[in-house]
Scaffold this motif. Structure first.
Motif, mmCIF file in Angstrom:
data_model
loop_
_atom_site.group_PDB
_atom_site.id
_atom_site.type_symbol
_atom_site.label_atom_id
_atom_site.label_comp_id
_atom_site.label_asym_id
_atom_site.label_seq_id
_atom_site.Cartn_x
_atom_site.Cartn_y
_atom_site.Cartn_z
ATOM 1 N N GLN A 55 20.212 -35.247 -42.618
ATOM 2 C CA GLN A 55 21.261 -34.560 -43.250
ATOM 3 C C GLN A 55 21.024 -33.187 -43.418
ATOM 4 O O GLN A 55 21.964 -32.452 -43.067
ATOM 5 N N GLU A 56 19.937 -32.641 -43.680
ATOM 6 C CA GLU A 56 19.611 -31.137 -43.957
ATOM 7 C C GLU A 56 20.046 -30.604 -42.286
ATOM 8 O O GLU A 56 20.580 -29.536 -42.368
ATOM 9 N N ARG A 57 19.462 -31.098 -41.183
ATOM 10 C CA ARG A 57 19.808 -30.545 -40.079
ATOM 11 C C ARG A 57 21.446 -30.600 -39.717
ATOM 12 O O ARG A 57 21.820 -29.575 -39.137
ATOM 13 N N GLN A 58 22.073 -31.638 -40.108
ATOM 14 C CA GLN A 58 23.607 -31.400 -39.840
ATOM 15 C C GLN A 58 24.258 -30.676 -40.778
ATOM 16 O O GLN A 58 25.012 -29.784 -39.992
ATOM 17 N N GLU A 59 23.784 -30.022 -41.985
ATOM 18 C CA GLU A 59 24.306 -29.315 -42.790
ATOM 19 C C GLU A 59 24.181 -28.071 -42.263
ATOM 20 O O GLU A 59 24.978 -26.855 -42.260
ATOM 21 N N LYS A 60 22.877 -27.708 -41.526
ATOM 22 C CA LYS A 60 22.555 -26.336 -40.867
ATOM 23 C C LYS A 60 23.430 -25.977 -39.645
ATOM 24 O O LYS A 60 23.937 -24.931 -39.420
ATOM 25 N N GLU A 61 23.504 -27.075 -38.831
ATOM 26 C CA GLU A 61 24.513 -26.999 -37.678
ATOM 27 C C GLU A 61 25.900 -26.687 -38.165
ATOM 28 O O GLU A 61 26.452 -26.028 -37.462
ATOM 29 N N ALA A 62 26.328 -27.225 -39.236
ATOM 30 C CA ALA A 62 27.730 -27.023 -39.714
ATOM 31 C C ALA A 62 27.851 -25.599 -40.042
ATOM 32 O O ALA A 62 28.697 -24.903 -40.096
#
Length: 347
Positions: free
Chosen positions: A336-343
Motif C-alpha cells: 500500500q505504501e509503494r502504491q501511494e508513492k507511485e500515485a
C-alpha cells in the motif's frame, strides 16, 4: 599468529614486463584448460558412440512363448458383447522379451504390463483395440508411435530411448508418461489428436523449450530435469493446475499467460532466476497459490519471502511453507505504501 611473516603482494606496476616464468605459467594454464576441454569433448564423443552402439546392438532373440503367455494371463471377464469370457490382463515383467507377436491374437486384453524387457517393436499390440492400460517402461523403444487405439487411457513409456513425441494419437488417452527418455522437443503433441490428455510426464529428458504443448485439457505437466531455457506456447494450457519445472536452465519468467487461469502450483526450484523482479511476471496467474523458488540465486536476496508476497498477494505458500498472518499484514502495508508513492509521482 595469523598472517605473521607473510609478505604483502604488490600489484604489478603498469608497463612491467611479465617474466618468462609467468609467461610459462600462463601457457601451462592454457594447456591445462585445453586438456580439460579436450577431455570433456572426448567424453561426450564416447558417450554418443556408446549410445549408438547400444541402439545398434544385436539382441539374442527371446520371443514370448505359449508357456510364458499362459503364465502371464489373468482376470477372466465377459467380452464386450457379453456372450463369452476372455482373459483381459497380461503381465510379463523382466523377461528379456524381444518379440511379443503372440499377443496380437488376444484381442480382448485391456491391461498389459511389458515393463523391463528388451522390446523395440510394439506393432503386435495394434490389434488390441480394447486396451485401456499399457506399461512398457524400461525397454529399448526409440519411438512412441503406435497404431491408434480407441480406448487406451493410460500409457507409460518411461526409461526407453525415445527421441520425439510423434505418432501418439490415442483419442481417449488421459495419462501419458515419457519420463527418462532422449526427447529434445515436444513439437508433435497435438490437441487435435490428444484431446483427452490430462497428465503429461516428461521429466528427465533433453527438452530445451516448451513450444508445441497445445493441449487445452491438460491439468498436470511435469518437466523437471530437462534443459529448458525458454517458456513458449503455454497460453493454450487453460486447464493446467500443476506445473513442475524444477532443475532446468530458466533465467527469466517470460512466457506465462493470463490464459493459464487455473494454475495453482508452480515449481521452479533449482533454475537460474537471479532477480526477484522476475516474479512480477507471475502476476498474470490469477489462481497461483503455491510457488517453489528454492535453489535459485534470487532466493538468497534480503527479505525474499516478504518481497514475493508483496508482488503476489494471493500466494498462500512459498517453498512449502505457509505464509503467516503477520507476514501477510506486513506485505499488505508495504504494498500500500509503494502504491501511494507511485500515485504521488503521477500527480
Amino acid at each position: 599468529m595469523e598472517g605473521e611473516g607473510e609478505e604483502e603482494e604488490t600489484p604489478q606496476e603498469e608497463g612491467e614486463e611479465e617474466t618468462p616464468q609467468e609467461e610459462g605459467a600462463e601457457e601451462e594454464g592454457g594447456e591445462e584448460r585445453g586438456a580439460v576441454e579436450g577431455q570433456e569433448g572426448e567424453e561426450e564423443e564416447e558417450k554418443a558412440l556408446s549410445e549408438q552402439e547400444e541402439e545398434e546392438q544385436v539382441l539374442e532373440p527371446c520371443p514370448l512363448t505359449e508357456e510364458g503367455l499362459k503364465e502371464g494371463l489373468s482376470l477372466l471377464c465377459k467380452t464386450s458383447n457379453g456372450l463369452a469370457h476372455a482373459y483381459v490382463k497380461f503381465e510379463a515383467k523382466s523377461k528379456d522379451l524381444t518379440d511379443i507377436s503372440l499377443l496380437e491374437y488376444f484381442i480382448h486384453l485391456r491391461y498389459v504390463d511389458l515393463s523391463e524387457n528388451k522390446l523395440k517393436d510394439l506393432s503386435p499390440l495394434s490389434s488390441l483395440t480394447h486396451l485401456l492400460w499399457l506399461n512398457v517402461d524400461g525397454n529399448l523403444l526409440t519411438s512412441a508411435c503406435m497404431q491408434e487405439l480407441p480406448y487406451l487411457q493410460i500409457i507409460s513409456f518411461s526409461q526407453n530411448r525415445i527421441k520425439d513425441v510423434e505418432g501418439i494419437t490415442h483419442p481417449r488417452l488421459a495419462n501419458l508418461s515419457l519420463q527418462g527418455n532422449k526427447i529434445r522437443t515436444v513439437l508433435g503433441l497435438s490437441h487435435g489428436q490428444l484431446f483427452s490428455l490430462q497428465i503429461l510426464e516428461l521429466r528427465g529428458n533433453k527438452i530445451e523449450s516448451t513450444a508445441g504443448l497445445s493441449l487445452p485439457k491438460l491439468e498436470s505437466l511435469y518437466l523437471a530435469q530437462n534443459v529448458i531455457r525458454s517458456l513458449e506456447g503455454l497460453e493454450g494450457l487453460e486447464q493446467l493446475t500443476t506445473l513442475h519445472l524444477r532443475d532446468n536452465q530458466l533465467e527469466t519468467l517470460d512466457g506465462f499467460s493470463s490464459g493459464m487461469k487455473c494454475l495453482r502450483y508452480l515449481n521452479l526450484r533449482n533454475n537460474k532466476i537471479s532477480s526477484l523482479q522476475e516474479v512480477t511476471k507471475l502476476q498474470v496467474l490469477p489462481m497461483l497459490q503455491a510457488l517453489v523458488l528454492l535453489d535459485n540465486p534470487c532466493s538468497e536476496e534480503t527479505n525474499y519471502r516478504l518481497e514475493i508476497l508483496i508482488q503476489l498477494p494471493n500466494l498462500q505458500r512459498l517453498d512449502k511453507e505457509l505464509f503467516e498472518p503477520d507476514e501477510q499484514e506486513e506485505a499488505q502495508r508495504i504494498r500500500q505504501e509503494r502504491q501511494e508513492k507511485e500515485a504521488e509521482k503521477v500527480t
